[in-house]
Design a protein around this motif. Structure first.
Motif, PDB file in Angstrom:
ATOM      1  N   TYR A 348       0.827  -1.208   0.000  1.00 19.28           N
ATOM      2  CA  TYR A 348       0.000   0.000   0.000  1.00 19.28           C
ATOM      3  C   TYR A 348       0.862   1.259   0.000  1.00 19.28           C
ATOM      4  N   LEU A 349       2.064   1.170   0.538  1.00 21.49           N
ATOM      5  CA  LEU A 349       2.987   2.302   0.474  1.00 21.49           C
ATOM      6  C   LEU A 349       3.315   2.629  -0.982  1.00 21.49           C
ATOM      7  N   ARG A 350       3.561   1.583  -1.780  1.00 16.44           N
ATOM      8  CA  ARG A 350       3.898   1.800  -3.191  1.00 16.44           C
ATOM      9  C   ARG A 350       2.731   2.407  -3.968  1.00 16.44           C
ATOM     10  N   LEU A 351       1.501   2.084  -3.552  1.00 21.86           N
ATOM     11  CA  LEU A 351       0.325   2.595  -4.259  1.00 21.86           C
ATOM     12  C   LEU A 351      -0.084   3.988  -3.793  1.00 21.86           C
ATOM     13  N   PHE A 352      -0.062   4.214  -2.479  1.00 22.25           N
ATOM     14  CA  PHE A 352      -0.707   5.392  -1.911  1.00 22.25           C
ATOM     15  C   PHE A 352       0.253   6.392  -1.284  1.00 22.25           C
ATOM     16  N   ARG A 353       1.549   6.231  -1.542  1.00 17.71           N
ATOM     17  CA  ARG A 353       2.569   7.058  -0.883  1.00 17.71           C
ATOM     18  C   ARG A 353       2.214   8.557  -0.925  1.00 17.71           C
ATOM     19  N   HIS A 354       1.753   9.042  -2.076  1.00 14.10           N
ATOM     20  CA  HIS A 354       1.512  10.480  -2.255  1.00 14.10           C
ATOM     21  C   HIS A 354       0.024  10.845  -2.207  1.00 14.10           C
ATOM     22  N   ASP A 355      -0.817   9.924  -1.753  1.00 14.80           N
ATOM     23  CA  ASP A 355      -2.265  10.157  -1.858  1.00 14.80           C
ATOM     24  C   ASP A 355      -3.018  10.095  -0.547  1.00 14.80           C
ATOM     25  N   ILE A 356      -2.370   9.740   0.548  1.00 13.46           N
ATOM     26  CA  ILE A 356      -3.109   9.618   1.803  1.00 13.46           C
ATOM     27  C   ILE A 356      -3.643  10.992   2.230  1.00 13.46           C
ATOM     28  N   PRO A 357      -4.819  10.975   2.879  1.00 12.71           N
ATOM     29  CA  PRO A 357      -5.604   9.806   3.270  1.00 12.71           C
ATOM     30  C   PRO A 357      -6.318   9.149   2.092  1.00 12.71           C
ATOM     31  N   VAL A 358      -6.360   7.804   2.122  1.00 14.14           N
ATOM     32  CA  VAL A 358      -7.112   7.011   1.145  1.00 14.14           C
ATOM     33  C   VAL A 358      -8.131   6.195   1.929  1.00 14.14           C
ATOM     34  N   LEU A 359      -9.371   6.192   1.435  1.00 15.06           N
ATOM     35  CA  LEU A 359     -10.459   5.562   2.178  1.00 15.06           C
ATOM     36  C   LEU A 359     -11.169   4.533   1.304  1.00 15.06           C
ATOM     37  N   PHE A 360     -11.352   3.323   1.835  1.00 18.20           N
ATOM     38  CA  PHE A 360     -12.135   2.266   1.190  1.00 18.20           C
ATOM     39  C   PHE A 360     -13.355   1.975   2.070  1.00 18.20           C
ATOM     40  N   LEU A 361     -14.462   1.598   1.435  1.00 23.75           N
ATOM     41  CA  LEU A 361     -15.676   1.222   2.153  1.00 23.75           C
ATOM     42  C   LEU A 361     -16.011  -0.224   1.816  1.00 23.75           C
ATOM     43  N   ASN A 362     -15.991  -1.089   2.821  1.00 28.93           N
ATOM     44  CA  ASN A 362     -16.270  -2.520   2.620  1.00 28.93           C
ATOM     45  C   ASN A 362     -15.420  -3.113   1.501  1.00 28.93           C
ATOM     46  N   GLY A 363     -14.157  -2.718   1.455  1.00 32.61           N
ATOM     47  CA  GLY A 363     -13.226  -3.292   0.501  1.00 32.61           C
ATOM     48  C   GLY A 363     -13.238  -2.663  -0.872  1.00 32.61           C
ATOM     49  N   GLN A 364     -14.052  -1.631  -1.094  1.00 30.99           N
ATOM     50  CA  GLN A 364     -14.113  -0.947  -2.386  1.00 30.99           C
ATOM     51  C   GLN A 364     -13.690   0.506  -2.217  1.00 30.99           C
ATOM     52  N   PHE A 365     -12.968   1.013  -3.203  1.00 33.86           N
ATOM     53  CA  PHE A 365     -12.451   2.388  -3.139  1.00 33.86           C
ATOM     54  C   PHE A 365     -13.568   3.394  -2.901  1.00 33.86           C
ATOM     55  N   LEU A 366     -13.286   4.371  -2.044  1.00 33.65           N
ATOM     56  CA  LEU A 366     -14.250   5.430  -1.775  1.00 33.65           C
ATOM     57  C   LEU A 366     -13.719   6.799  -2.200  1.00 33.65           C
ATOM     58  N   CYS A 367     -12.559   7.200  -1.670  1.00 39.88           N
ATOM     59  CA  CYS A 367     -12.004   8.519  -2.012  1.00 39.88           C
ATOM     60  C   CYS A 367     -10.562   8.587  -1.535  1.00 39.88           C
ATOM     61  N   MET A 368      -9.871   9.637  -1.975  1.00 33.67           N
ATOM     62  CA  MET A 368      -8.521   9.882  -1.489  1.00 33.67           C
ATOM     63  C   MET A 368      -8.255  11.381  -1.459  1.00 33.67           C
ATOM     64  N   HIS A 369      -7.203  11.767  -0.743  1.00 29.81           N
ATOM     65  CA  HIS A 369      -6.785  13.156  -0.542  1.00 29.81           C
ATOM     66  C   HIS A 369      -7.636  13.858   0.503  1.00 29.81           C
ATOM     67  N   ARG A 370      -8.948  13.690   0.415  1.00 25.61           N
ATOM     68  CA  ARG A 370      -9.874  14.302   1.376  1.00 25.61           C
ATOM     69  C   ARG A 370     -11.162  13.504   1.377  1.00 25.61           C
ATOM     70  N   LEU A 371     -11.988  13.685   2.380  1.00 23.23           N
ATOM     71  CA  LEU A 371     -13.247  12.958   2.455  1.00 23.23           C
ATOM     72  C   LEU A 371     -14.228  13.517   1.432  1.00 23.23           C
ATOM     73  N   ASN A 372     -14.783  12.620   0.621  1.00 22.66           N
ATOM     74  CA  ASN A 372     -15.835  12.995  -0.321  1.00 22.66           C
ATOM     75  C   ASN A 372     -17.164  12.573   0.310  1.00 22.66           C
ATOM     76  N   GLU A 373     -17.814  13.513   0.958  1.00 25.35           N
ATOM     77  CA  GLU A 373     -19.050  13.193   1.676  1.00 25.35           C
ATOM     78  C   GLU A 373     -20.158  12.751   0.733  1.00 25.35           C
ATOM     79  N   GLU A 374     -20.193  13.318  -0.475  1.00 26.44           N
ATOM     80  CA  GLU A 374     -21.234  12.948  -1.436  1.00 26.44           C
ATOM     81  C   GLU A 374     -21.122  11.477  -1.820  1.00 26.44           C
TER      82      GLU A 374
END
Length: 393
Positions: A348-374
Protein backbone atom coordinates in the motif's frame (compact mmCIF):
# COMPACT_ATOMS: atom_id res chain seq x y z
CA UNK A 1 -44.45 -8.20 -37.41
CA UNK A 2 -44.33 -6.39 -34.09
CA UNK A 3 -45.96 -9.35 -32.32
CA UNK A 4 -43.39 -11.73 -33.79
CA UNK A 5 -40.53 -9.52 -32.66
CA UNK A 6 -41.99 -9.24 -29.16
CA UNK A 7 -42.30 -13.02 -28.92
CA UNK A 8 -38.74 -13.52 -30.08
CA UNK A 9 -37.52 -10.85 -27.70
CA UNK A 10 -39.18 -12.53 -24.72
CA UNK A 11 -37.55 -15.87 -25.52
CA UNK A 12 -34.16 -14.24 -26.02
CA UNK A 13 -34.38 -12.26 -22.81
CA UNK A 14 -34.95 -15.52 -20.97
CA UNK A 15 -31.76 -16.86 -22.46
CA UNK A 16 -29.90 -13.77 -21.26
CA UNK A 17 -31.00 -13.72 -17.63
CA UNK A 18 -32.07 -17.28 -16.81
CA UNK A 19 -28.62 -18.09 -15.36
CA UNK A 20 -28.27 -14.95 -13.26
CA UNK A 21 -28.44 -16.84 -9.96
CA UNK A 22 -25.84 -19.53 -10.70
CA UNK A 23 -22.93 -20.04 -8.29
CA UNK A 24 -19.94 -17.86 -8.97
CA UNK A 25 -17.54 -19.47 -11.41
CA UNK A 26 -13.88 -18.86 -10.43
CA UNK A 27 -13.18 -18.00 -14.07
CA UNK A 28 -16.07 -15.54 -14.32
CA UNK A 29 -14.99 -12.05 -15.39
CA UNK A 30 -15.39 -9.26 -12.86
CA UNK A 31 -14.96 -5.49 -13.05
CA UNK A 32 -12.69 -4.65 -10.13
CA UNK A 33 -12.74 -0.88 -10.55
CA UNK A 34 -14.02 1.75 -12.97
CA UNK A 35 -13.40 5.49 -13.19
CA UNK A 36 -13.84 8.38 -15.62
CA UNK A 37 -12.71 11.99 -15.90
CA UNK A 38 -15.03 14.89 -14.96
CA UNK A 39 -17.14 16.60 -17.60
CA UNK A 40 -15.18 19.75 -18.32
CA UNK A 41 -11.42 19.62 -18.75
CA UNK A 42 -8.79 21.91 -20.15
CA UNK A 43 -6.85 19.11 -21.85
CA UNK A 44 -9.05 18.97 -24.96
CA UNK A 45 -6.05 18.21 -27.21
CA UNK A 46 -4.07 16.14 -24.68
CA UNK A 47 -5.75 12.75 -24.82
CA UNK A 48 -2.56 10.97 -23.79
CA UNK A 49 -2.41 13.00 -20.57
CA UNK A 50 -6.04 12.29 -19.76
CA UNK A 51 -5.43 8.60 -20.36
CA UNK A 52 -2.42 8.50 -18.04
CA UNK A 53 -4.26 10.31 -15.25
CA UNK A 54 -7.34 8.09 -15.33
CA UNK A 55 -5.32 4.85 -15.54
CA UNK A 56 -3.14 5.89 -12.61
CA UNK A 57 -6.21 6.46 -10.44
CA UNK A 58 -7.80 3.23 -11.66
CA UNK A 59 -4.82 1.20 -10.42
CA UNK A 60 -5.03 2.88 -7.02
CA UNK A 61 -8.77 2.12 -6.83
CA UNK A 62 -8.07 -1.59 -7.26
CA UNK A 63 -5.38 -1.62 -4.53
CA UNK A 64 -3.61 -4.18 -6.73
CA UNK A 65 0.21 -4.17 -7.07
CA UNK A 66 1.14 -2.63 -10.41
CA UNK A 67 3.12 -5.67 -11.54
CA UNK A 68 -0.10 -7.77 -11.46
CA UNK A 69 -1.44 -5.99 -14.56
CA UNK A 70 -0.43 -7.81 -17.74
CA UNK A 71 -2.26 -6.03 -20.55
CA UNK A 72 -3.15 -2.40 -21.24
CA UNK A 73 -5.61 -1.70 -24.05
CA UNK A 74 -6.47 1.88 -24.96
CA UNK A 75 -8.94 2.89 -27.66
CA UNK A 76 -9.01 6.36 -29.17
CA UNK A 77 -10.82 8.11 -32.00
CA UNK A 78 -7.74 10.18 -32.84
CA UNK A 79 -4.33 9.44 -34.33
CA UNK A 80 -2.68 9.75 -30.92
CA UNK A 81 -2.99 6.01 -30.47
CA UNK A 82 0.35 4.26 -30.98
CA UNK A 83 1.88 1.29 -29.21
CA UNK A 84 5.18 3.13 -28.65
CA UNK A 85 3.48 6.05 -26.90
CA UNK A 86 1.32 3.69 -24.86
CA UNK A 87 4.30 1.56 -23.85
CA UNK A 88 6.12 4.68 -22.66
CA UNK A 89 3.06 5.73 -20.66
CA UNK A 90 2.80 2.27 -19.06
CA UNK A 91 6.45 2.39 -17.96
CA UNK A 92 6.00 5.87 -16.49
CA UNK A 93 3.00 4.60 -14.51
CA UNK A 94 4.96 1.65 -13.14
CA UNK A 95 3.05 -0.88 -15.26
CA UNK A 96 6.25 -2.53 -16.44
CA UNK A 97 4.70 -5.98 -16.91
CA UNK A 98 1.98 -4.74 -19.27
CA UNK A 99 1.70 -5.59 -22.93
CA UNK A 100 0.19 -2.55 -24.64
CA UNK A 101 -2.36 -2.36 -27.43
CA UNK A 102 -3.34 0.99 -28.93
CA UNK A 103 -6.50 0.83 -31.03
CA UNK A 104 -8.02 3.53 -33.20
CA UNK A 105 -11.78 3.00 -33.08
CA UNK A 106 -14.27 5.73 -33.86
CA UNK A 107 -17.38 3.76 -32.86
CA UNK A 108 -17.81 3.02 -29.16
CA UNK A 109 -14.54 1.01 -28.90
CA UNK A 110 -16.24 -2.38 -28.64
CA UNK A 111 -13.18 -4.08 -30.16
CA UNK A 112 -11.03 -3.37 -27.11
CA UNK A 113 -13.71 -4.65 -24.76
CA UNK A 114 -14.17 -7.83 -26.79
CA UNK A 115 -10.41 -8.45 -26.79
CA UNK A 116 -10.27 -8.02 -22.99
CA UNK A 117 -13.16 -10.38 -22.25
CA UNK A 118 -11.92 -13.09 -24.61
CA UNK A 119 -8.37 -12.93 -23.18
CA UNK A 120 -9.67 -13.44 -19.64
CA UNK A 121 -11.95 -16.28 -20.68
CA UNK A 122 -9.02 -18.06 -22.35
CA UNK A 123 -6.85 -17.60 -19.22
CA UNK A 124 -4.31 -15.66 -21.28
CA UNK A 125 -4.07 -12.83 -18.75
CA UNK A 126 -4.91 -12.27 -15.08
CA UNK A 127 -5.44 -8.51 -14.98
CA UNK A 128 -6.33 -6.20 -17.87
CA UNK A 129 -6.76 -2.43 -17.99
CA UNK A 130 -9.12 -1.18 -20.68
CA UNK A 131 -9.12 2.55 -21.39
CA UNK A 132 -10.93 4.90 -23.74
CA UNK A 133 -10.31 8.50 -24.67
CA UNK A 134 -12.38 10.78 -26.92
CA UNK A 135 -12.68 14.47 -27.72
CA UNK A 136 -16.47 14.29 -28.21
CA UNK A 137 -17.87 12.47 -25.18
CA UNK A 138 -21.49 13.46 -24.61
CA UNK A 139 -22.36 14.14 -21.00
CA UNK A 140 -25.93 14.22 -19.73
CA UNK A 141 -26.06 16.63 -16.82
CA UNK A 142 -27.46 15.12 -13.65
CA UNK A 143 -26.79 11.52 -14.74
CA UNK A 144 -23.17 11.11 -13.64
CA UNK A 145 -22.54 9.87 -10.10
CA UNK A 146 -19.83 11.30 -7.88
CA UNK A 147 -18.47 7.79 -7.24
CA UNK A 148 -17.53 7.25 -10.90
CA UNK A 149 -15.52 10.48 -11.25
CA UNK A 150 -11.76 10.71 -10.92
CA UNK A 151 -10.73 12.23 -7.60
CA UNK A 152 -7.21 13.28 -8.57
CA UNK A 153 -6.71 17.00 -8.95
CA UNK A 154 -7.68 17.97 -12.51
CA UNK A 155 -7.78 21.57 -13.77
CA UNK A 156 -11.26 22.40 -15.03
CA UNK A 157 -12.58 25.05 -17.36
CA UNK A 158 -14.26 28.01 -15.77
CA UNK A 159 -18.00 27.75 -16.27
CA UNK A 160 -19.82 30.60 -18.03
CA UNK A 161 -21.35 33.26 -15.81
CA UNK A 162 -24.80 32.57 -17.27
CA UNK A 163 -25.97 29.01 -16.70
CA UNK A 164 -28.03 27.00 -19.15
CA UNK A 165 -31.78 27.21 -18.78
CA UNK A 166 -31.96 23.43 -18.53
CA UNK A 167 -29.89 21.32 -16.15
CA UNK A 168 -30.46 18.26 -18.31
CA UNK A 169 -28.86 19.60 -21.48
CA UNK A 170 -26.29 17.15 -22.85
CA UNK A 171 -22.82 18.54 -23.44
CA UNK A 172 -19.83 17.19 -25.35
CA UNK A 173 -16.22 17.53 -24.20
CA UNK A 174 -12.94 15.70 -23.97
CA UNK A 175 -12.93 12.69 -21.66
CA UNK A 176 -11.26 9.43 -20.66
CA UNK A 177 -12.39 6.36 -18.73
CA UNK A 178 -10.83 3.07 -17.62
CA UNK A 179 -11.84 -0.35 -16.30
CA UNK A 180 -9.84 -2.97 -14.41
CA UNK A 181 -10.92 -6.47 -15.48
CA UNK A 182 -9.94 -9.78 -13.93
CA UNK A 183 -11.43 -13.13 -12.92
CA UNK A 184 -13.33 -13.93 -9.73
CA UNK A 185 -10.51 -16.28 -8.76
CA UNK A 186 -7.86 -13.56 -9.04
CA UNK A 187 -9.98 -11.08 -7.10
CA UNK A 188 -10.41 -13.63 -4.31
CA UNK A 189 -6.67 -14.35 -4.22
CA UNK A 190 -5.96 -10.68 -3.55
CA UNK A 191 -8.96 -10.36 -1.19
CA UNK A 192 -10.64 -7.74 -3.35
CA UNK A 193 -14.30 -6.74 -3.57
CA UNK A 194 -15.18 -6.20 -7.27
CA UNK A 195 -17.82 -3.72 -8.40
CA UNK A 196 -19.64 -6.02 -10.81
CA UNK A 197 -19.77 -9.51 -12.26
CA UNK A 198 -20.07 -10.17 -16.00
CA UNK A 199 -22.83 -12.79 -16.01
CA UNK A 200 -22.80 -13.29 -19.76
CA UNK A 201 -21.55 -11.74 -22.99
CA UNK A 202 -21.79 -12.67 -26.64
CA UNK A 203 -21.38 -11.21 -30.11
CA UNK A 204 -24.09 -11.05 -32.78
CA UNK A 205 -24.25 -9.68 -36.32
CA UNK A 206 -26.39 -6.66 -35.40
CA UNK A 207 -28.20 -5.13 -32.45
CA UNK A 208 -31.57 -6.73 -33.21
CA UNK A 209 -30.06 -10.21 -33.35
CA UNK A 210 -28.23 -9.51 -30.09
CA UNK A 211 -31.44 -8.54 -28.30
CA UNK A 212 -33.65 -11.17 -29.95
CA UNK A 213 -31.19 -14.04 -29.74
CA UNK A 214 -33.13 -17.30 -29.52
CA UNK A 215 -32.22 -20.07 -27.14
CA UNK A 216 -35.15 -20.94 -24.93
CA UNK A 217 -38.89 -20.50 -25.34
CA UNK A 218 -39.77 -20.23 -21.65
CA UNK A 219 -41.13 -16.85 -20.52
CA UNK A 220 -39.32 -14.69 -17.97
CA UNK A 221 -40.14 -11.84 -15.65
CA UNK A 222 -38.52 -8.89 -17.34
CA UNK A 223 -38.19 -7.08 -14.02
CA UNK A 224 -35.10 -9.24 -13.44
CA UNK A 225 -33.20 -6.83 -15.69
CA UNK A 226 -33.18 -3.46 -13.96
CA UNK A 227 -31.93 -1.37 -16.87
CA UNK A 228 -30.96 -1.55 -20.54
CA UNK A 229 -28.18 0.52 -22.09
CA UNK A 230 -28.31 0.51 -25.91
CA UNK A 231 -25.52 2.01 -28.04
CA UNK A 232 -26.15 2.34 -31.77
CA UNK A 233 -26.44 4.92 -34.57
CA UNK A 234 -29.05 7.57 -33.85
CA UNK A 235 -31.20 6.57 -36.81
CA UNK A 236 -31.68 3.05 -35.41
CA UNK A 237 -33.13 4.10 -32.03
CA UNK A 238 -36.67 3.99 -33.37
CA UNK A 239 -36.25 0.30 -34.29
CA UNK A 240 -36.22 -0.59 -30.59
CA UNK A 241 -39.54 1.01 -29.69
CA UNK A 242 -41.03 -2.45 -29.11
CA UNK A 243 -39.07 -2.66 -25.85
CA UNK A 244 -41.61 -0.22 -24.42
CA UNK A 245 -44.33 -2.78 -25.14
CA UNK A 246 -42.42 -5.41 -23.16
CA UNK A 247 -42.59 -3.30 -19.99
CA UNK A 248 -38.85 -3.38 -19.27
CA UNK A 249 -37.80 -1.28 -16.29
CA UNK A 250 -35.47 1.27 -17.87
CA UNK A 251 -34.19 1.74 -21.42
CA UNK A 252 -31.46 4.27 -22.17
CA UNK A 253 -30.19 4.84 -25.72
CA UNK A 254 -26.81 6.34 -26.64
CA UNK A 255 -25.39 7.61 -29.92
CA UNK A 256 -22.56 5.34 -31.05
CA UNK A 257 -20.41 8.36 -32.05
CA UNK A 258 -20.63 10.12 -28.68
CA UNK A 259 -19.89 7.48 -26.05
CA UNK A 260 -17.37 4.70 -25.48
CA UNK A 261 -17.74 1.21 -24.07
CA UNK A 262 -15.61 2.11 -21.06
CA UNK A 263 -17.53 5.29 -20.24
CA UNK A 264 -20.84 3.45 -20.46
CA UNK A 265 -19.72 0.48 -18.36
CA UNK A 266 -18.16 2.79 -15.76
CA UNK A 267 -21.46 4.57 -15.30
CA UNK A 268 -23.49 1.34 -15.37
CA UNK A 269 -21.53 -0.48 -12.66
CA UNK A 270 -21.73 2.54 -10.36
CA UNK A 271 -25.40 3.33 -11.05
CA UNK A 272 -26.94 -0.15 -10.81
CA UNK A 273 -28.69 -0.85 -7.49
CA UNK A 274 -27.09 -3.50 -5.26
CA UNK A 275 -27.60 -7.03 -6.54
CA UNK A 276 -29.47 -5.95 -9.68
CA UNK A 277 -28.83 -6.83 -13.31
CA UNK A 278 -28.06 -4.48 -16.16
CA UNK A 279 -27.97 -5.33 -19.86
CA UNK A 280 -25.64 -3.40 -22.17
CA UNK A 281 -25.86 -3.72 -25.97
CA UNK A 282 -23.11 -2.00 -27.97
CA UNK A 283 -22.65 -1.82 -31.72
CA UNK A 284 -19.11 -1.88 -33.13
CA UNK A 285 -17.68 -0.10 -36.15
CA UNK A 286 -18.20 -3.20 -38.34
CA UNK A 287 -21.89 -3.45 -37.41
CA UNK A 288 -21.56 -6.38 -35.01
CA UNK A 289 -22.96 -6.06 -31.49
CA UNK A 290 -21.64 -7.10 -28.11
CA UNK A 291 -24.23 -7.84 -25.43
CA UNK A 292 -23.28 -8.00 -21.74
CA UNK A 293 -25.29 -8.80 -18.62
CA UNK A 294 -23.78 -7.30 -15.47
CA UNK A 295 -24.64 -7.85 -11.84
CA UNK A 296 -23.82 -5.12 -9.32
CA UNK A 297 -21.86 -6.53 -6.39
CA UNK A 298 -22.12 -4.74 -3.05
CA UNK A 299 -20.45 -6.35 -0.03
CA UNK A 300 -22.84 -6.91 2.87
CA UNK A 301 -21.20 -6.11 6.21
CA UNK A 302 -22.05 -8.26 9.22
CA UNK A 303 -22.52 -5.19 11.38
CA UNK A 304 -21.86 -1.58 10.46
CA UNK A 305 -20.16 -0.74 7.14
CA UNK A 306 -16.38 -0.81 7.53
CA UNK A 307 -14.22 2.12 6.45
CA UNK A 308 -10.54 1.35 5.93
CA UNK A 309 -8.24 4.35 6.19
CA UNK A 310 -4.78 4.08 4.63
CA UNK A 311 -2.62 6.45 6.66
CA UNK A 312 0.71 6.93 8.39
CA UNK A 313 2.07 8.70 11.47
CA UNK A 314 1.94 11.67 11.47
CA UNK A 315 -0.76 12.64 8.95
CA UNK A 316 -2.68 15.85 9.77
CA UNK A 317 -4.93 15.43 6.73
CA UNK A 318 -5.89 11.96 7.96
CA UNK A 319 -6.70 13.37 11.39
CA UNK A 320 -8.93 15.99 9.77
CA UNK A 321 -10.72 13.28 7.75
CA UNK A 322 -11.40 11.18 10.85
CA UNK A 323 -12.76 14.22 12.70
CA UNK A 324 -15.03 14.98 9.75
CA UNK A 325 -16.30 11.38 9.72
CA UNK A 326 -17.06 11.45 13.42
CA UNK A 327 -18.79 14.80 13.10
CA UNK A 328 -21.03 14.03 10.10
CA UNK A 329 -21.40 10.21 10.05
CA UNK A 330 -21.29 9.22 13.69
CA UNK A 331 -22.71 5.77 14.37
CA UNK A 332 -22.85 4.79 10.67
CA UNK A 333 -19.51 3.02 10.28
CA UNK A 334 -16.63 1.14 11.88
CA UNK A 335 -13.13 2.48 11.21
CA UNK A 336 -9.99 0.42 10.60
CA UNK A 337 -6.60 2.06 10.05
CA UNK A 338 -3.84 0.60 7.88
CA UNK A 339 -0.46 2.27 8.37
CA UNK A 340 1.27 2.18 4.99
CA UNK A 341 4.73 2.93 6.42
CA UNK A 342 4.86 -0.37 8.29
CA UNK A 343 6.88 -3.21 6.79
CA UNK A 344 3.90 -5.55 6.30
CA UNK A 345 2.04 -2.88 4.31
CA UNK A 346 4.67 -2.04 1.70
CA UNK A 347 2.15 -2.95 -1.03
CA UNK A 348 0.00 0.00 0.00
CA UNK A 349 2.99 2.30 0.47
CA UNK A 350 3.90 1.80 -3.19
CA UNK A 351 0.32 2.59 -4.26
CA UNK A 352 -0.71 5.39 -1.91
CA UNK A 353 2.57 7.06 -0.88
CA UNK A 354 1.51 10.48 -2.26
CA UNK A 355 -2.26 10.16 -1.86
CA UNK A 356 -3.11 9.62 1.80
CA UNK A 357 -5.60 9.81 3.27
CA UNK A 358 -7.11 7.01 1.15
CA UNK A 359 -10.46 5.56 2.18
CA UNK A 360 -12.14 2.27 1.19
CA UNK A 361 -15.68 1.22 2.15
CA UNK A 362 -16.27 -2.52 2.62
CA UNK A 363 -13.23 -3.29 0.50
CA UNK A 364 -14.11 -0.95 -2.39
CA UNK A 365 -12.45 2.39 -3.14
CA UNK A 366 -14.25 5.43 -1.78
CA UNK A 367 -12.00 8.52 -2.01
CA UNK A 368 -8.52 9.88 -1.49
CA UNK A 369 -6.78 13.16 -0.54
CA UNK A 370 -9.87 14.30 1.38
CA UNK A 371 -13.25 12.96 2.45
CA UNK A 372 -15.83 12.99 -0.32
CA UNK A 373 -19.05 13.19 1.68
CA UNK A 374 -21.23 12.95 -1.44
CA UNK A 375 -19.70 9.62 -2.47
CA UNK A 376 -19.82 8.23 1.07
CA UNK A 377 -23.51 9.12 1.40
CA UNK A 378 -24.26 7.54 -2.02
CA UNK A 379 -22.59 4.30 -0.98
CA UNK A 380 -24.12 4.14 2.51
CA UNK A 381 -27.58 4.61 1.01
CA UNK A 382 -26.86 1.80 -1.50
CA UNK A 383 -25.78 -0.55 1.30
CA UNK A 384 -28.89 0.22 3.35
CA UNK A 385 -31.13 -0.21 0.29
CA UNK A 386 -29.56 -3.58 -0.47
CA UNK A 387 -30.08 -4.74 3.09
CA UNK A 388 -33.71 -3.67 3.05
CA UNK A 389 -34.38 -5.56 -0.19
CA UNK A 390 -32.72 -8.69 1.22
CA UNK A 391 -35.02 -8.63 4.28
CA UNK A 392 -38.10 -8.40 2.04
CA UNK A 393 -37.08 -11.55 0.17
Amino acid sequence: MSAILCSRCSRSLWHIVRHYSFKLNPKAVVIAAAVRTPNTLQHVNEEHRLTGMVIDELVKRTAVPRDEFKKLIVCSSSDMASNDALSSMARNLGLKSCQTHAIKDEACSVSGLQMSLECLQRDEEDWIILGDTRTNIKHQAGKILASELMTAAVPVRKTPAVASSSENVAKSSSGAAALALTTAQMAERLQLQPLALVREFFIEQDNLQAIFRLNNSQPIQLKDVHSWELVMPQQQHENLSMLDDLNVNEVHTHDISQITATHLLTHTVHALPAGSLGCVVMESSNGECLLMVLEKLVPKPENLPQLTLYTKEPCPLCDDLVAQLERNFAGEFELKKVFIDRKENVRYLRLFRHDIPVLFLNGQFLCMHRLNEEVLRERLVAIKSGGAEEKKT
